[in-house]
Design a protein around this motif. Structure first.
Motif, short mmCIF file in Angstrom:
data_model
loop_
_atom_site.label_atom_id
_atom_site.label_comp_id
_atom_site.label_asym_id
_atom_site.label_seq_id
_atom_site.Cartn_x
_atom_site.Cartn_y
_atom_site.Cartn_z
N THR A 34 3.46 1.77 -3.40
CA THR A 34 3.50 0.50 -2.70
C THR A 34 3.33 -0.50 -3.40
N THR B 3 -3.54 6.78 3.84
CA THR B 3 -4.19 5.70 2.90
C THR B 3 -4.00 4.61 3.76
N VAL B 4 -2.94 4.22 4.22
CA VAL B 4 -2.51 2.76 5.12
C VAL B 4 -3.72 2.88 6.17
N LEU C 261 0.58 8.50 2.10
CA LEU C 261 0.71 7.05 2.42
C LEU C 261 0.04 6.62 3.79
N ALA D 207 -10.22 -3.95 2.62
CA ALA D 207 -9.37 -3.16 1.77
C ALA D 207 -10.12 -2.79 0.39
N LEU E 119 -7.01 1.76 5.57
CA LEU E 119 -6.99 0.49 4.85
C LEU E 119 -7.02 -0.62 5.87
N PHE E 120 -6.06 -0.47 6.83
CA PHE E 120 -5.91 -1.35 8.03
C PHE E 120 -7.08 -1.34 8.83
N THR F 268 3.97 -4.43 -2.20
CA THR F 268 2.90 -5.61 -2.30
C THR F 268 3.19 -6.66 -3.11
#
Length: 193
Positions: free
Chosen positions: A57, A15-16, A12, A37, A19-20, A61
């Motif tokens: 997630t 990945t996050v 996680l 994204a 992404l950010f 979301t």
């Protein structure tokens, strides 16, 4: 993502963080953060670990972020602009043109490909729905000053009407198909007796 020994929390995080970062980079470079994204999503390897991460997630979301975005869009929408008759007429015309253009175009394309009428109507209904991506584009246009409040509201109306009409159209098609199947099954049952 598929490396053995990594825990779900580590996956996680890995990945996050990109992404950010990608969302931030596309935002400061003049694109909207959703494009960064989207690129991370395209680069994400497929597999069981990715599917598990998405399931982890997805609830946050759907429960937090998507409603926050729609709230933001709603705060930018001023339906009082429809008190002006020309704006109301434009909004109604935009809905009609949008439905005829997309629903009708997709229906016609499906029919040209030889699909039966009910399938073509289903394709038209599904493709006619506008929602999240249209609202993202409209919010970008509004914040950049490209789209006026009146045009923004009229096109939000298009997004609302075309999205809301999808379920009733598909439900009606399902009921009609069920009646048709039942009517076809009835004579076969009588023939067997």
């Amino acid at each position: 993502m598929n490396r053995p020994g990594l825990g779900d929390d580590t996956r996680l995080l890995f990945t996050v963080a990109p992404l950010f970062c990608a969302a931030w980079f596309t935002d400061i470079s003049g694109l909207y953060s959703v494009f960064g994204a989207f690129c991370v999503g395209m680069a994400m390897p497929r597999g069981e670990a990715s599917e598990r991460l998405v399931r982890t997630t997805q609830s946050v979301t759907q429960v937090v972020f998507v409603p926050m975005f729609f709230t933001y869009s709603g705060l930018n929408t001023r339906f009082d602009v429809f008190s002006d008759p020309p704006v109301l007429l434009f909004g109604a015309a935009a809905v009609v043109v949008a439905v005829v253009g997309k629903f009708g175009g997709c229906w016609a394309a499906a029919r040209l490909r030889g699909e039966p009428g009910p399938v073509a109507v289903g394709v038209g209904a599904l493709m006619n729905a506008r929602g999240l991506m249209q609202l993202i584009a409209l919010n970008i246009g509004l914040s950049a000053g490209i789209v006026s409040e009146e045009l923004f509201t009229a096109l939000v109306l298009v997004a609302l009407v075309t999205t809301v009409m999808t379920v009733p159209v598909l439900s009606r098609l399902d009921r009609r198909d069920a009646r048709s199947r039942a009517a076809q099954a009835a004579p076969e049952d009588e023939d067997e007796e």
